[in-house]
Scaffold this active site. Structure first.
Site, PDB file in Angstrom:
ATOM      1  N   GLU A 185       0.820  -1.225   0.000  1.00 11.39           N
ATOM      2  CA  GLU A 185       0.000   0.000   0.000  1.00 11.39           C
ATOM      3  C   GLU A 185       0.851   1.272   0.000  1.00 11.39           C
ATOM      4  O   GLU A 185       0.765   2.101   0.888  1.00 11.39           O
ATOM      5  CB  GLU A 185      -0.962  -0.027   1.193  1.00 11.39           C
ATOM      6  CG  GLU A 185      -1.995  -1.120   1.039  1.00 11.39           C
ATOM      7  CD  GLU A 185      -2.936  -1.263   2.215  1.00 11.39           C
ATOM      8  OE1 GLU A 185      -4.134  -1.503   1.986  1.00 11.39           O
ATOM      9  OE2 GLU A 185      -2.483  -1.168   3.376  1.00 11.39           O
ATOM     10  N   GLU A 204      -4.401 -10.149  -0.172  1.00 12.52           N
ATOM     11  CA  GLU A 204      -5.253 -10.098   1.019  1.00 12.52           C
ATOM     12  C   GLU A 204      -6.685 -10.382   0.579  1.00 12.52           C
ATOM     13  O   GLU A 204      -7.143  -9.872  -0.439  1.00 12.52           O
ATOM     14  CB  GLU A 204      -5.182  -8.735   1.718  1.00 12.52           C
ATOM     15  CG  GLU A 204      -3.826  -8.371   2.279  1.00 12.52           C
ATOM     16  CD  GLU A 204      -3.791  -6.966   2.886  1.00 12.52           C
ATOM     17  OE1 GLU A 204      -4.867  -6.422   3.207  1.00 12.52           O
ATOM     18  OE2 GLU A 204      -2.686  -6.414   3.008  1.00 12.52           O
TER      19      GLU A 204
END
Length: 1066
Positions: free
Chosen positions: A477, A553
């Site tokens: 991220e 994820e």
């Protein structure tokens, strides 16, 4: 400065002079005098010790109690501290986070930086820990060679002094910082001092979703190396196309003084030897002089060499069969005497992406993965070997084969254990800039390039010898910038044996070999601006897209969650290029805190007075902080199991079993099967399971189904157990299971009327225990007045209120059985998934809880619309209609028909109508507070663990019995919990309920669960709360911040009906 150079004479700066430079606010300064990255060293001085991995006398641990002083900013540290301890210093263990020892506060945030965002600046009030420790050395260490100190993890930046002299500086919390102490050491006692800063410019690269804590939280040790020593070792394995032979390639570099590098008499006097062992058998050996072939027009490397050993018929490494060899790399002098040896576990395995598939040793692998933070509830980020091993064993036992190191390189021991026990690892750089806007702001800034690059390159240099690592990750991220593209190319050049993944920028940039989205859904597109998340089925079919898709994820396991997980695994098995993913995440990141009375409890964001914080968002685990399982762990275990089952026929009874193992045979598996009638065994058997990898086999279990001795549901249960213990599981470990409902042979009842009635009216089966000749006794009595309606049968009396229309009390022998009347229930204590991102300061109108609040679901006003009584020949029937409204708007209509018969039974038929303006309710059911408290709960239905309509793959239909306290799932943030679905019979104390329903039973009311912030604050209430649901909405779990319950599991109809039969055994 390289490790080949002796530390030059330098003017010693004072502490104020060093601090005035504010190195921690300069992203282009990441270290002073730190040695180059390399794999872990032990410097054995004999080959046998290296080969057997014995403790090395050349290492000396500095773990233990250190002297510690705490300051709110570095400028407050007295200058003389670098030479002697301060009077107020206290002992502090190393490794540890100082926030867990009474200094400062841990802070939990997800995206938001815990400091004002002004990179590279950090607050002037910058908590500072001053560590010091005295130590002595073996005299031989001072006589010759080099002594270095190794810090495996310090957060977030630190300065180092030895005997009052400044040694160096380092940042990057999750990789080792190593310094040469040789010039500073003295005979006798030596003192090291470490000044640790909580915040540095590196903190802007460490914005991971975790507790922000500080200190020396990993091991500290000394290592003594010879003057001429091994400086770097890189081991690679290359397999032939048929996997019948392999080359072991070892590149080793030697530390030689710079002035002697071009002297062939010096460099040519050293030789390198590689020996490859399999247990105690020497498999291959090769020795050659230092030096390489010419690299360019300037010549060869004179301080390194490459050795290639050919191995025939190597035993291959995989997560299924983690066969390890041991490579011993020896440095020899001109007399062939050993100078030192290093050794590493070696796994022969190949990782490749071929024809759009990620393959291990030529086989397309299905990633059964999970994200794991390094976390312990008592010790925080200081993790010992016992904790590491506990996680690995639990993962293996629950059918995981892969783990992502989210979101930083882990403790060095983690990889050695994954090598040995067998887990595929995604090793991830310690980079996350989630709180930047945009996230790519720093990765596109050249001034931050070196800070980014060191975190990637040093990770690869430390960890690349581990066979368990199959994928490198550039971080998490952090958007997508030019830095990512450059680092991708660096890895591909320096380690062509592994793919690289990176999710930033949309999960499909040129900086990733794998499509690795997070929280992409199976069938639903999420067309976000700039970075759309397509459904995973659609993604792999996009034009010009040929990469495998592995979710970095997915399945956000926050609290009571994980609904719809089985849908992912249906897709993974249906679409070859959907190769699995990594669940978020492994463990609830809760820390042990203490209340005002000194009692421990599990805390989350804000409990330490930390601001900002993201409350309970740190608790997304498949296991609780103490590693006890969430119910969702069983769902993952079942969905990911390595054996798949299908029922081929019932006469004869034949099943097919397919092994999804790629490499191992089922040589330690036993098939157990059992035919069950209403939870009782009718026929059973077992046999060895002999399956080759990726093969199927049919098993004939019985020639025909058994003759039934009573009516009921017939089920076939199968399970696979491992008779012998393995390195990761005990004997009789259950690895796979399945269940089918079988067609029921016609049951021929006796002429007895009771049995016949039970056969044709299954809802009355609870009465089959009555003896055949039992006669109906005593008529029902009905009494009415202006306030009450009473129905009496023998010692029982049911009392209705004319005002509410509700069953207000159930008397047995003049003893009240109800503490709260029986009534409709349409709400649940909100789950994390119901709440989403909604909180007091930020309302998300799309969250289920906000939709329910706005509609008035939590403030419904009930009115009794009608109440009718009929005294029939063999029963009493009471019909009641209830209206539910909010702000005078009718929302729900409930019609109950109670029937009381001469067996003491109360049967309730419920019909509910829902206004079209109302959002789908959480449940359609009833609840009451029973006066009784029974120690056990017994039921026939899905169990034994908690299950919900969209999370019941792992649950099995059967007869279960559990203590009452185990019917409550103790999620740290209280919510709806403990449901058991598809129940046909419930026995609790003297109560028996039959029908087709879901139920939950505990000492806590829905209301208390709704208003209580922490599990430890719940107070057992009087009696027992019983929730009976005809229908219950799913829990969702694709993510926890947007509505994720699939439409099939949402209560969208306008009408619902269900029936419950109650009886109290007098």
């Amino acid at each position: 400065m390289t490790s080949q150079e002796k530390v030059p004479f330098q003017v010693q700066l004072s502490l104020p002079q060093i601090l005035s430079r504010r190195d921690w606010e300069n992203p282009q300064i990441t270290q002073y005098h730190r040695l180059e990255a390399h794999p872990p060293f032990h410097s054995w001085r004999d080959v046998e010790s290296a080969q057997k991995d014995r403790p090395s006398p050349q290492q000396q641990t500095l773990n233990g109690l250190w002297s510690f002083s705490y300051f709110t900013q570095p400028e407050a540290v007295p200058e003389h501290w670098v030479r002697c301890d301060l009077a107020e210093a206290k002992p502090l263990p190393v490794p540890a986070n100082w926030q867990l020892h009474g200094y400062d506060a841990p802070i939990y945030t997800n995206i938001q930086y815990p400091i004002p965002v002004n990179p590279p600046r950090v607050p002037d009030l910058n908590p500072t820990g001053c560590y010091s420790r005295d130590f002595t050395l073996e005299p031989s260490w001072l006589a010759s060679g080099k002594t270095r100190i190794i810090f495996d993890g310090v957060s977030s930046a630190f300065y180092l002094w030895c005997n009052g002299q400044w040694v160096g500086y380092s940042q990057d919390s999750r990789l080792p910082a190593e310094f040469d102490l040789t010039p500073y050491l003295q005979a006798g006692s030596n003192r090291i001092a470490v000044l640790v800063l909580r915040w540095s410019d590196g903190s802007y690269l460490e914005d991971q979703d975790m507790w922000r804590m500080s200190g020396i939280f990993r091991d500290v040790k000394l290592l003594h190396k010879p003057e001429i020593h091994l400086r770097d070792i890189h081991i690679m394995t290359h397999l032939s196309p048929e996997f019948t032979s392999a080359n072991l390639e070892v590149m080793a570099a030697v530390n030689i003084p710079s002035l002697q590098l071009n002297d062939p008499q010096v460099t040519g006097s050293y030789q390198l030897r590689v020996q490859l062992w399999l247990a105690d058998k020497l498999v291959a050996s090769l020795q050659q002089p230092l030096g390489t072939q010419a690299i360019d027009e300037r010549g060869p490397y004179t301080d390194r060499t490459q050795l290639v050993l050919r191995i025939d018929q190597p035993l291959l490494w995989s997560a299924e069969q983690p066969t390890l060899y041991r490579a011993v790399v020896s440095l020899l002098n001109h007399q062939q005497e050993l100078i030192e040896a290093e050794a590493y576990d070696v796994g022969f395995r190949q990782v490749a992406i071929h024809q759009g598939l990620l393959k291990i040793n030529g086989k397309a692998v299905l990633i059964r993965g999970v994200n794991r933070h390094e976390h312990h509830p008592q010790t925080g980020q200081a993790i010992d070997e016992e904790s590491l091993l506990q996680d690995i064993l639990l993962m293996k036992q629950h059918n995981f084969n892969a783990v992502r190191c989210s979101h930083y390189p882990n403790h060095p021991l983690w990889y050695r254990l994954c090598d040995r026990y067998g887990l595929y690892v995604v090793d991830e750089a310690n980079i996350e800039t989630h709180g930047m806007q945009p996230m790519s702001r720093l990765s596109d800034d050249p001034s931050w390039f070196s800070a980014f690059s060191e975190r990637v390159t040093r990770m690869v240099q430390r960890d690349r010898n581990h066979p368990c690592i199959i994928i490198w990750s550039l971080g998490n991220e952090s958007g997508h910038g030019a830095t990512h593209d450059a680092l991708y190319r660096w890895i591909k050049t320096n380690d062509p044996t592994r793919p690289v993944q990176y999710e930033g920028g949309g999960a499909n940039t040129l900086a990733t070999d794998i499509l690795c989205p997070m929280y992409a859904r199976v069938d639903e597109d999420q067309p976000f601006p700039a970075v759309p998340k397509w459904s995973i089925k659609k993604w792999v079919g996009l034009p010009n897209e040929s990469r495998p898709l592995i979710l970095c994820e997915y399945a956000h396991a926050m609290g009571n969650s994980f609904g719809g997980f089985a849908r992912y695994w249906q897709a993974f098995r249906q679409y070859p290029r959907l190769q699995g993913g990594f669940i978020w995440d492994w463990v609830d990141q809760s820390l042990t805190h203490h209340n005002d009375h000194g009692q421990p409890y599990w805390a989350y964001g804000g409990d330490f007075g930390d601001t900002p914080n993201d409350r309970q968002f740190c608790m997304n685990g498949l296991v609780f902080p103490d590693r006890s399982p969430h119910p969702s762990l069983y769902e993952a275990q079942c969905a990911q199991q390595f054996f798949q089952f299908s029922l081929l026929s019932t006469t004869p009874l034949v099943i097919n079993i397919t092994s999804e193992y790629l490499f191992r045979e089922s040589d330690n598996e036993q098939l157990y099967w059992r035919i069950m009638l209403e939870g009782e065994s009718m026929l059973e058997g077992s046999q060895p399971l002999n399956l080759s990898p990726e093969s199927s086999q049919c098993y004939r279990l019985a020639e025909k189904l058994p003759t039934l001795n009573k009516p009921g549901q017939l089920w076939l249960n199968v399970e696979i157990r491992q008779p012998k213990e393995t390195p990761w599981s005990p004997a009789q470990h259950r690895s796979a299971w399945h269940q089918w409902r079988l067609p029921q042979p016609l049951f021929s009842p006796s002429s007895d009327l009771t049995n016949a009635t039970a056969h044709y009216a299954p809802q009355l089966q609870h009465n089959l225990q009555l003896q055949h000749n039992r006669q109906l006794q005593h008529d029902l009595q009905l009494q009415q007045d202006e306030q009450h309606i009473k129905v009496t049968y023998q010692q029982q009396c049911w009392q209705f209120s004319r005002q509410t229309g509700r069953l207000a009390q159930w008397w047995v022998a003049d003893k009240p059985m109800l503490l709260r009347p029986l009534q409709d229930q349409f709400v649940r204590a909100p789950l994390d998934n119901d709440i989403g991102i909604s909180e007091a300061t930020h309302i998300d109108p799309n969250a289920w809880v906000e939709r329910w609040k706005k509609a008035g679901m939590y403030q419904l006003q009930q009115r009794c619309l009608s109440l009718h009584v009929d005294h029939l020949s063999h029963s009493v029937q009471i019909s009641a209609e209830y209206g539910y409204e909010f702000e005078q708007e009718p929302l729900l209509h409930s019609h109950w028909v109670y029937r009381f018969d001469r067996h003491g039974r109360m049967t309730i038929d419920v019909n509910v109508r829902i206004a079209t303006s109302l959002p789908a309710p959480a449940r359609i059911g009833m609840c009451c507070q029973l006066a009784d408290i029974s120690p056990t709960v017994d039921w026939l239905g899905l169990g034994p663990h908690e299950n919900y309509p969209d999370r019941q793959l792992a649950a099995q239909y059967g007869h279960w019995s559990l203590p009452l306290e185990q019917m409550h799932t103790a999620y740290i943030f209280p919510s709806e919990n403990g449901l058991r679905c598809n129940t046909h019979t419930l026995n609790y104390g003297r109560w028996t309920l039959t029908g087709d329903f879901h139920f939950g039973i505990s000492r806590y009311s829905t209301q208390q669960l709704m208003v209580t912030s922490h599990q430890h604050l719940l107070e057992p209430e009087e009696g027992t709360w019983l929730n009976i649901d005809g229908f219950h909405m799913g829990v969702g779990g694709d993510d926890s911040w947007s509505p994720s319950v699939h439409i099939d599991d949402i209560l969208t109809r306008e009408t619902y009906q269900y029936q419950i039969c109650w009886q109290y055994k007098v």
